[in-house]
Design a protein around this motif. Structure first.
Motif, mmCIF file in Angstrom:
data_model
loop_
_atom_site.group_PDB
_atom_site.id
_atom_site.type_symbol
_atom_site.label_atom_id
_atom_site.label_comp_id
_atom_site.label_asym_id
_atom_site.label_seq_id
_atom_site.Cartn_x
_atom_site.Cartn_y
_atom_site.Cartn_z
ATOM 1 N N ALA A 219 0.851 -1.199 0.000
ATOM 2 C CA ALA A 219 0.000 0.000 0.000
ATOM 3 C C ALA A 219 0.884 1.245 0.000
ATOM 4 O O ALA A 219 1.864 1.328 0.746
ATOM 5 C CB ALA A 219 -0.919 0.005 1.206
ATOM 6 N N ALA A 220 0.546 2.212 -0.830
ATOM 7 C CA ALA A 220 1.377 3.399 -1.013
ATOM 8 C C ALA A 220 1.560 4.198 0.272
ATOM 9 O O ALA A 220 2.661 4.663 0.572
ATOM 10 C CB ALA A 220 0.785 4.292 -2.093
ATOM 11 N N ASN A 221 0.496 4.347 1.055
ATOM 12 C CA ASN A 221 0.616 5.136 2.285
ATOM 13 C C ASN A 221 1.484 4.430 3.322
ATOM 14 O O ASN A 221 2.256 5.068 4.035
ATOM 15 C CB ASN A 221 -0.755 5.462 2.859
ATOM 16 N N LEU A 222 1.403 3.109 3.400
ATOM 17 C CA LEU A 222 2.246 2.370 4.340
ATOM 18 C C LEU A 222 3.692 2.307 3.862
ATOM 19 O O LEU A 222 4.630 2.357 4.667
ATOM 20 C CB LEU A 222 1.687 0.963 4.543
ATOM 21 N N GLU A 223 3.878 2.215 2.545
ATOM 22 C CA GLU A 223 5.233 2.213 1.999
ATOM 23 C C GLU A 223 5.932 3.543 2.302
ATOM 24 O O GLU A 223 7.097 3.572 2.695
ATOM 25 C CB GLU A 223 5.205 1.973 0.491
ATOM 26 N N LYS A 224 5.202 4.635 2.157
ATOM 27 C CA LYS A 224 5.767 5.956 2.440
ATOM 28 C C LYS A 224 6.172 6.078 3.908
ATOM 29 O O LYS A 224 7.197 6.682 4.220
ATOM 30 C CB LYS A 224 4.752 7.040 2.076
ATOM 31 N N ALA A 225 5.389 5.488 4.783
ATOM 32 C CA ALA A 225 5.703 5.542 6.218
ATOM 33 C C ALA A 225 6.902 4.668 6.572
ATOM 34 O O ALA A 225 7.610 4.951 7.535
ATOM 35 C CB ALA A 225 4.481 5.122 7.032
ATOM 36 N N ASP B 113 12.913 9.336 4.938
ATOM 37 C CA ASP B 113 12.623 10.608 4.296
ATOM 38 C C ASP B 113 13.541 11.669 4.875
ATOM 39 O O ASP B 113 14.291 11.424 5.827
ATOM 40 C CB ASP B 113 11.148 10.990 4.442
#
Length: 80
Positions: free
Chosen positions: A56-62, A66
């Protein structure tokens, strides 16, 4: 890397990988073995979260590193 460590006396290693058995851990090990006397602060490691990489994109970003996490590590090493 060791020459740079002697100039700054601090080190933050950032890698988009996991914290164990990574290039970052090897760089830190060499610096701790051969450049320990030059360190004024503990070496900080900024890596992905130690979880399987989510789809999932939102979990991958987390889970990925960064710039905010790198900046926080640099401030911690500089005692700010």
């Amino acid at each position: 890397v060791l020459k740079s460590l002697t100039k700054t006396n601090r080190m933050v290693v950032a890698e988009e990988g996991w914290p164990t058995c990574s290039i970052a851990s090897e760089i830190i090990a060499v610096c701790m073995e051969e450049g320990f006397d030059d360190l004024d602060a503990p070496v900080m490691r900024v890596t992905n979260e130690d979880v399987p990489l989510p789809y999932a994109a939102n979990l991958e970003k987390a889970a990925l590193i960064d710039s905010a996490r790198i900046i926080a590590a640099v401030k911690k090493v500089c005692y700010r």
